[in-house]
Design a protein around this motif. Structure first.
Motif, PDB file in Angstrom:
ATOM      1  N   SER A  85       0.834  -1.289  -0.030  1.00  0.00           N
ATOM      2  CA  SER A  85       0.116  -0.089  -0.104  1.00  0.00           C
ATOM      3  C   SER A  85       0.877   1.255  -0.124  1.00  0.00           C
ATOM      4  N   SER A  86       1.959   1.289   0.558  1.00  0.00           N
ATOM      5  CA  SER A  86       2.880   2.503   0.889  1.00  0.00           C
ATOM      6  C   SER A  86       3.285   2.866  -0.495  1.00  0.00           C
ATOM      7  N   GLY A  87       4.123   1.703  -0.998  1.00  0.00           N
ATOM      8  CA  GLY A  87       4.577   1.822  -2.609  1.00  0.00           C
ATOM      9  C   GLY A  87       3.690   2.241  -3.475  1.00  0.00           C
ATOM     10  N   VAL A  88       2.207   1.980  -3.641  1.00  0.00           N
ATOM     11  CA  VAL A  88       1.383   2.076  -4.613  1.00  0.00           C
ATOM     12  C   VAL A  88       0.863   3.613  -4.219  1.00  0.00           C
ATOM     13  N   ARG A  89       0.772   3.931  -3.081  1.00  0.00           N
ATOM     14  CA  ARG A  89       0.411   5.277  -2.785  1.00  0.00           C
ATOM     15  C   ARG A  89       1.431   6.372  -3.222  1.00  0.00           C
ATOM     16  N   GLU A  90       2.658   6.139  -2.865  1.00  0.00           N
ATOM     17  CA  GLU A  90       3.772   6.872  -3.589  1.00  0.00           C
ATOM     18  C   GLU A  90       3.832   6.862  -5.040  1.00  0.00           C
ATOM     19  N   ALA A  91       3.610   5.864  -5.773  1.00  0.00           N
ATOM     20  CA  ALA A  91       3.635   5.910  -7.177  1.00  0.00           C
ATOM     21  C   ALA A  91       2.553   6.529  -7.886  1.00  0.00           C
ATOM     22  N   LEU A  92       1.366   6.580  -7.246  1.00  0.00           N
ATOM     23  CA  LEU A  92       0.294   7.150  -7.551  1.00  0.00           C
ATOM     24  C   LEU A  92       0.357   8.571  -7.411  1.00  0.00           C
ATOM     25  N   THR A  93       0.926   8.989  -6.376  1.00  0.00           N
ATOM     26  CA  THR A  93       1.248  10.444  -6.058  1.00  0.00           C
ATOM     27  C   THR A  93       2.012  10.781  -7.117  1.00  0.00           C
ATOM     28  N   ALA A  94       3.257  10.181  -7.339  1.00  0.00           N
ATOM     29  CA  ALA A  94       4.398  10.675  -8.399  1.00  0.00           C
ATOM     30  C   ALA A  94       3.833  10.670  -9.642  1.00  0.00           C
ATOM     31  N   GLY A  95       2.592   9.942 -10.034  1.00  0.00           N
ATOM     32  CA  GLY A  95       2.281   9.861 -11.607  1.00  0.00           C
ATOM     33  C   GLY A  95       3.073   8.676 -12.351  1.00  0.00           C
ATOM     34  N   VAL A  96       3.317   7.880 -11.621  1.00  0.00           N
ATOM     35  CA  VAL A  96       4.150   6.688 -12.220  1.00  0.00           C
ATOM     36  C   VAL A  96       3.251   5.392 -12.552  1.00  0.00           C
ATOM     37  N   PRO A  97       3.213   5.014 -13.625  1.00  0.00           N
ATOM     38  CA  PRO A  97       2.517   3.560 -13.727  1.00  0.00           C
ATOM     39  C   PRO A  97       3.287   2.579 -13.166  1.00  0.00           C
ATOM     40  N   MET A  98       2.557   1.408 -13.008  1.00  0.00           N
ATOM     41  CA  MET A  98       3.247   0.365 -12.235  1.00  0.00           C
ATOM     42  C   MET A  98       3.080  -1.138 -12.980  1.00  0.00           C
ATOM     43  N   VAL A  99       4.207  -1.796 -12.667  1.00  0.00           N
ATOM     44  CA  VAL A  99       4.116  -3.440 -12.933  1.00  0.00           C
ATOM     45  C   VAL A  99       3.972  -3.929 -11.565  1.00  0.00           C
ATOM     46  N   ALA A 100       2.844  -4.481 -11.235  1.00  0.00           N
ATOM     47  CA  ALA A 100       2.627  -4.797 -10.124  1.00  0.00           C
ATOM     48  C   ALA A 100       2.557  -6.458  -9.894  1.00  0.00           C
ATOM     49  N   VAL A 101       3.553  -7.080  -8.896  1.00  0.00           N
ATOM     50  CA  VAL A 101       3.791  -8.486  -8.895  1.00  0.00           C
ATOM     51  C   VAL A 101       3.414  -8.833  -7.640  1.00  0.00           C
ATOM     52  N   PRO A 102       2.128  -9.005  -7.263  1.00  0.00           N
ATOM     53  CA  PRO A 102       1.597  -8.944  -5.657  1.00  0.00           C
ATOM     54  C   PRO A 102       2.157 -10.438  -5.201  1.00  0.00           C
ATOM     55  N   LEU A 103       2.419 -10.289  -3.664  1.00  0.00           N
ATOM     56  CA  LEU A 103       3.048 -11.437  -2.980  1.00  0.00           C
ATOM     57  C   LEU A 103       2.052 -12.050  -2.061  1.00  0.00           C
ATOM     58  N   PHE A 104       1.285 -11.136  -1.214  1.00  0.00           N
ATOM     59  CA  PHE A 104       0.459 -11.568   0.008  1.00  0.00           C
ATOM     60  C   PHE A 104      -0.384 -10.414   0.288  1.00  0.00           C
ATOM     61  N   ALA A 105      -1.173 -10.683   1.665  1.00  0.00           N
ATOM     62  CA  ALA A 105      -1.982  -9.815   2.246  1.00  0.00           C
ATOM     63  C   ALA A 105      -2.792  -8.881   0.946  1.00  0.00           C
ATOM     64  N   ASP A 106      -3.033  -7.501   1.300  1.00  0.00           N
ATOM     65  CA  ASP A 106      -3.735  -6.885   0.448  1.00  0.00           C
ATOM     66  C   ASP A 106      -3.211  -6.640  -1.017  1.00  0.00           C
ATOM     67  N   GLN A 107      -1.990  -7.069  -1.332  1.00  0.00           N
ATOM     68  CA  GLN A 107      -1.369  -6.779  -2.402  1.00  0.00           C
ATOM     69  C   GLN A 107      -1.896  -7.085  -3.625  1.00  0.00           C
ATOM     70  N   PRO A 108      -2.769  -8.404  -3.810  1.00  0.00           N
ATOM     71  CA  PRO A 108      -3.305  -8.731  -4.875  1.00  0.00           C
ATOM     72  C   PRO A 108      -4.334  -7.686  -5.380  1.00  0.00           C
ATOM     73  N   ARG A 109      -5.168  -7.309  -4.058  1.00  0.00           N
ATOM     74  CA  ARG A 109      -6.268  -6.301  -4.464  1.00  0.00           C
ATOM     75  C   ARG A 109      -5.785  -4.846  -5.037  1.00  0.00           C
ATOM     76  N   ASN A 110      -4.638  -4.660  -4.375  1.00  0.00           N
ATOM     77  CA  ASN A 110      -3.976  -3.207  -4.969  1.00  0.00           C
ATOM     78  C   ASN A 110      -3.747  -3.656  -6.438  1.00  0.00           C
ATOM     79  N   ALA A 111      -3.330  -4.606  -6.764  1.00  0.00           N
ATOM     80  CA  ALA A 111      -2.664  -4.869  -8.086  1.00  0.00           C
ATOM     81  C   ALA A 111      -3.861  -4.733  -9.018  1.00  0.00           C
TER      82      ALA A 111
END
Length: 357
Positions: free
Chosen positions: A268-294
């Protein structure tokens, strides 16, 4: 902590206090901020928010527990896939609440402000009969445990208290990501110096047997763009492409300021920082809420999700290249960042909390 002390402190017990320097002003309210013992939960927001409370004349202490959370050593994400281990258990919540109560009964806060995953702080406030508030740093995390409310109610029963509503819910992402009573943004430095087109980081939650970082480094080498990756401390026996800088730890927020793609586990912290910076992501979720974030990243067209199970460097390189070269992702990411920039600064949360309680 004595009244009038000029530091914010982080404590894992009454006897362990860690000072974080802040400005001293007239104390108006005692605020106890509580968090799970996870660096990405404590450092990016909880510490600067505690500092903001102090700068506005309040006393603020961060209470957490001794570190000890982590994946089982037998888990290899590229072999086993997403880890299906819940981040909470009844005993964890009980221990968290007892730890907070132990300190709070001596320090006597006026309000407890907890982060999303730390239910102990809320239960401690209910036991003490004081207001509590929620800093929603990971809005999808509670969805990971079916019947979570039932679990927490069982813990409340052990303490002999009932549920109460938070006086304030402060979200750190806009309504397009997840609803909250109030939305705030955490500014980041967008002058990264153009050090890398691609930034990659997977936190500290990988087991020694995982080769995921090796796969990512090889993929970045195949893409060929100027890249930097956090590989953690210890010896490195993996590939060393000439276009990839390997660092034990990176200034992620600053680097994202000028990056073109962020390769991430979708914490969640990294996603929030990338969204704030306007940087698109390649998300490779591992556990917890990461799949939903991805999934949310992909739904918003702010990047793509890549399954970790069976991941190869060639497959990952193809997805990174796709995002890097597709203008739609970059336009969407910048538009989302503009919406975030319009939100109120998170350092105003103390004023909202004073009004709420």
């Amino acid at each position: 902590m004595e009244a009038g002390d000029d530091s914010v402190t982080v404590t894992s017990s009454i006897s362990q206090l860690y000072p974080v320097v802040a400005a001293a002003k007239l104390v108006r309210m005692r605020v106890l901020l509580t968090s799970l013992p996870i660096r990405s939960h404590v450092e990016p927001v909880m510490v600067p928010l505690a500092t903001a409370f102090r700068e506005k004349g309040h006393e603020a202490v961060i209470a957490t527990a001794p570190s000890g959370l982590g994946p089982p050593p037998s888990w290899i994400p590229e072999r086993d896939g997403v880890l299906k281990v819940p981040p909470w258990s009844g005993e964890l919540v009980v221990a968290s609440a007892a730890n907070v109560l132990d300190f709070a009964r001596t320090w006597r806060p006026d309000v407890i402000l907890r982060e999303t995953s730390d239910y102990g702080g809320q239960i401690a406030a209910e036991v003490l009969g004081i207001p509590h508030a929620l800093l929603d740093i990971a809005p999808f995390a509670p969805l990971e445990i079916p019947l979570l409310d039932e679990l927490v109610d069982k813990v409340r029963a052990r303490f002999g208290v009932g549920a109460t509503e938070p006086a304030l819910t402060a979200g750190l992402t806009p309504a397009f990501w997840h609803p909250a009573q109030h939305h705030f943004h955490v500014p980041i430095d967008r002058d990264g110096g153009g050090q890398a087109e691609i930034v990659a980081s997977f936190g500290a939650q990988l087991t020694a047997g995982s080769q995921l970082r090796h796969i990512v480094v090889e993929a970045l080498g195949q893409v060929g763009a100027r890249s930097v990756i956090a590989i953690g401390h210890g010896g490195w026996t993996g590939p060393r492409p000439s276009n990839v800088r390997l660092e034990p730890k990176i200034p992620q927020q600053r680097l994202l300021g000028t990056a073109k793609v962020f390769v991430t586990h979708a914490g969640s912290s990294g996603v929030r920082e990338a969204l704030t910076a306007g940087v698109p992501m390649v998300a490779v979720p591992l556990f917890a809420d990461q799949p939903r974030n991805a999934e949310r990243i992909q739904d918003l067209i702010a990047g793509v999700r890549v399954d970790v199970k069976g991941l190869t460097a060639t497959a990952l390189a193809e997805r990174i290249q796709h995002v890097l070269n597709t203008s739609t992702y970059h336009v969407v990411a910048e538009n989302l960042a503009a919406q975030i920039a319009d939100l109120e600064d998170f350092t105003n949360i103390p004023d909202h909390l004073v009004s709420a309680v």
